[in-house]
Design an enzyme around this catalytic site. Structure first.
Site, mmCIF file in Angstrom:
data_model
loop_
_atom_site.group_PDB
_atom_site.id
_atom_site.type_symbol
_atom_site.label_atom_id
_atom_site.label_comp_id
_atom_site.label_asym_id
_atom_site.label_seq_id
_atom_site.Cartn_x
_atom_site.Cartn_y
_atom_site.Cartn_z
ATOM 1 N N LYS A 50 -11.748 0.280 -2.617
ATOM 2 C CA LYS A 50 -10.769 1.012 -3.437
ATOM 3 C C LYS A 50 -11.243 0.972 -4.886
ATOM 4 C CE LYS A 50 -7.381 -0.123 0.101
ATOM 5 N NZ LYS A 50 -7.577 0.993 0.990
ATOM 6 N N SER A 108 0.807 -1.227 0.000
ATOM 7 C CA SER A 108 0.000 0.000 0.000
ATOM 8 C C SER A 108 0.835 1.270 0.000
ATOM 9 C CB SER A 108 -0.932 0.003 1.208
ATOM 10 O OG SER A 108 -0.206 -0.155 2.404
ATOM 11 N N HIS A 118 -4.996 -3.453 -2.916
ATOM 12 C CA HIS A 118 -4.573 -2.497 -3.943
ATOM 13 C C HIS A 118 -4.303 -3.174 -5.279
ATOM 14 C CE1 HIS A 118 -4.143 0.837 -1.102
ATOM 15 N NE2 HIS A 118 -3.785 -0.108 -0.251
#
Ligand code: PMP
Length: 392
Positions: A236, A177, A205
């Protein structure tokens, strides 16, 4: 001064003081604050789907059909019909037998690790894993052995040297991250197979970001079926909130029965689940978004390099520019904001001391002119700091 105020003082003195800041997100790339509009380069909405019309519409319809909150935990009354539908599609997207949705990515890691690892087991964890993995290891009644970041030889040694009477687990972020680098799963998985270790990858991610169609790190390395648990977030690239674990059906059943963060928390609101599902559908229908994101990452990285900034290498949309001292990172973020660009300053304990940085994140929705503007702002901000004698 009371003891709490003294601690606050100490945090300020170390340049580590933080406070939530209010932004009004007008689009995936523009945020407003105190009447002024900013270019956003600090969001994890990698595909820009937070503001996609179909995603918003799905949330609106779910509120109208099912109400505002779920009213119960998943195993009592909180599993409204949108849940199994999303879990089925997540499993299909990840090409796994089953998936289970948790309330956040954080709760997924904590629940999966503490739900699977038992006394006598050993968890091997990358030194730069996300805080939620660290907390999951702390909650599990197993031993945790931390291996050096991305260092497969160190992992091998630790696997060799650590006695284990139960199961072995290896856990790593897929895309890290704060550094944006990709875990060397192509070397971790064969090693895990040698030691009969269960591999858990946190694709917070990586989902919607790397691998064919954004299917994550295992798919990126062509290791489908050789990673036992694939974790992801819905918060995300998938533009909503929540997390998920995907794997074999029986493993998912264990999680539903043992992961306390799944069992003892009220289920997500219907609108959130519907929005995440709509974002997933959008990703499946338009995989070109993932290519666009990567092209943007490569473009911004090359422009930053041409302007004299050293970003950590890679082609993910997490672009860290290391500055060293906490106050330099903070001053740069402030100077950028004055120039209309929002970038996150990342400091310890999130990253090791001396590696404070700007963390630029981009989306598939940024245009090249946005990225050009960001680079000009970076150059101006840097010169203003140097002129101001900030010791940069
Ligand atoms: N894992 C990683 C690697 C993360 O970066 C994050 C959030 N920043 C999480 C898990 C937690 O996800 P969420 O924000 O959905 O709780």
């Amino acid at each position: 001064m009371n003891k709490w105020a003294q601690q606050v003082d100490e945090i300020r003195r170390l340049w580590l003081y933080r406070q939530p800041v209010v932004y009004l997100p007008l689009s995936a790339t523009i945020a407003e604050q105190a009447g002024k509009k900013y270019l956003m380069l600090a969001s994890n909405s990698y595909l820009g789907l937070t503001h996609h019309p179909a995603v918003r519409q799905a949330a609106i319809e779910a509120v109208q059909a099912y109400g505002a909150g779920s009213g119960g935990a998943r195993l009592t009354t909180g599993t409204h019909p949108l849940y199994p539908a999303l879990e089925k599609d997540l499993a299909a997207f990840k090409q796994r037998e089953a998936a289970l949705v948790f309330n956040t990515g954080y709760m997924t890691n904590v629940g999966v690790i503490s739900g699977l690892a038992r006394a006598g087991d050993v968890i091997f964890s990358d030194a730069w894993n996300h805080a939620s993995i660290i907390d999951g290891c702390r909650l599990a009644r197993s031993e945790t052995v931390v291996y050096q970041h991305g260092d497969v030889e160190d992992l091998r040694q630790k696997l060799q040297q650590t006695p284990c009477s139960g199961k072995r687990f290896i856990i790593t972020d897929g895309v890290f991250s704060m550094d944006g680098d990709i875990a060397p799963l192509d070397r971790i998985v064969p090693l895990a197979e040698e030691y009969d270790a269960c591999v858990i990858v946190d694709d917070a991610h990586a989902t919607g970001v790397i691998g064919p169609g954004g299917r994550g790190t295992a798919a990126y390395f062509g290791l489908k079926g050789r990673v036992q648990v694939e974790i992801g977030t819905l918060s995300k690239a998938l533009a909503a909130e929540g997390g998920f674990a995907a794997g074999d059906e029986s493993l998912i059943e264990i999680l539903a029965n043992r992961a306390r963060s799944f069992i003892f928390s009220t289920a997500l609101a219907p609108a959130t689940v519907a929005a995440a599902h709509a974002a997933l559908r959008q990703l499946i229908a338009e995989p070109e978004m993932v290519d666009r994101l990567r092209e943007n990452a490569i473009y911004l990285r090359s422009k930053l390099a041409a302007a004299g900034f050293t970003a950590l290498p890679g082609d993910t949309p997490i672009i860290p520019v290391i500055l060293g001292r906490e106050e330099t990172a903070l001053d740069m973020a402030r100077a950028l904001q004055e120039r209309g660009v929002i970038v996150a300053a990342i400091r310890p304990p999130t990253v090791p001391p001396g590696s404070s940085r700007l963390r630029l994140t981009i989306t598939a929705e940024h245009r090249q002119q946005d990225l050009d503007k960001a680079v000009v702002a970076m150059q101006e901000a840097w010169s203003s700091l140097k002129q101001g004698g900030n010791g940069v």
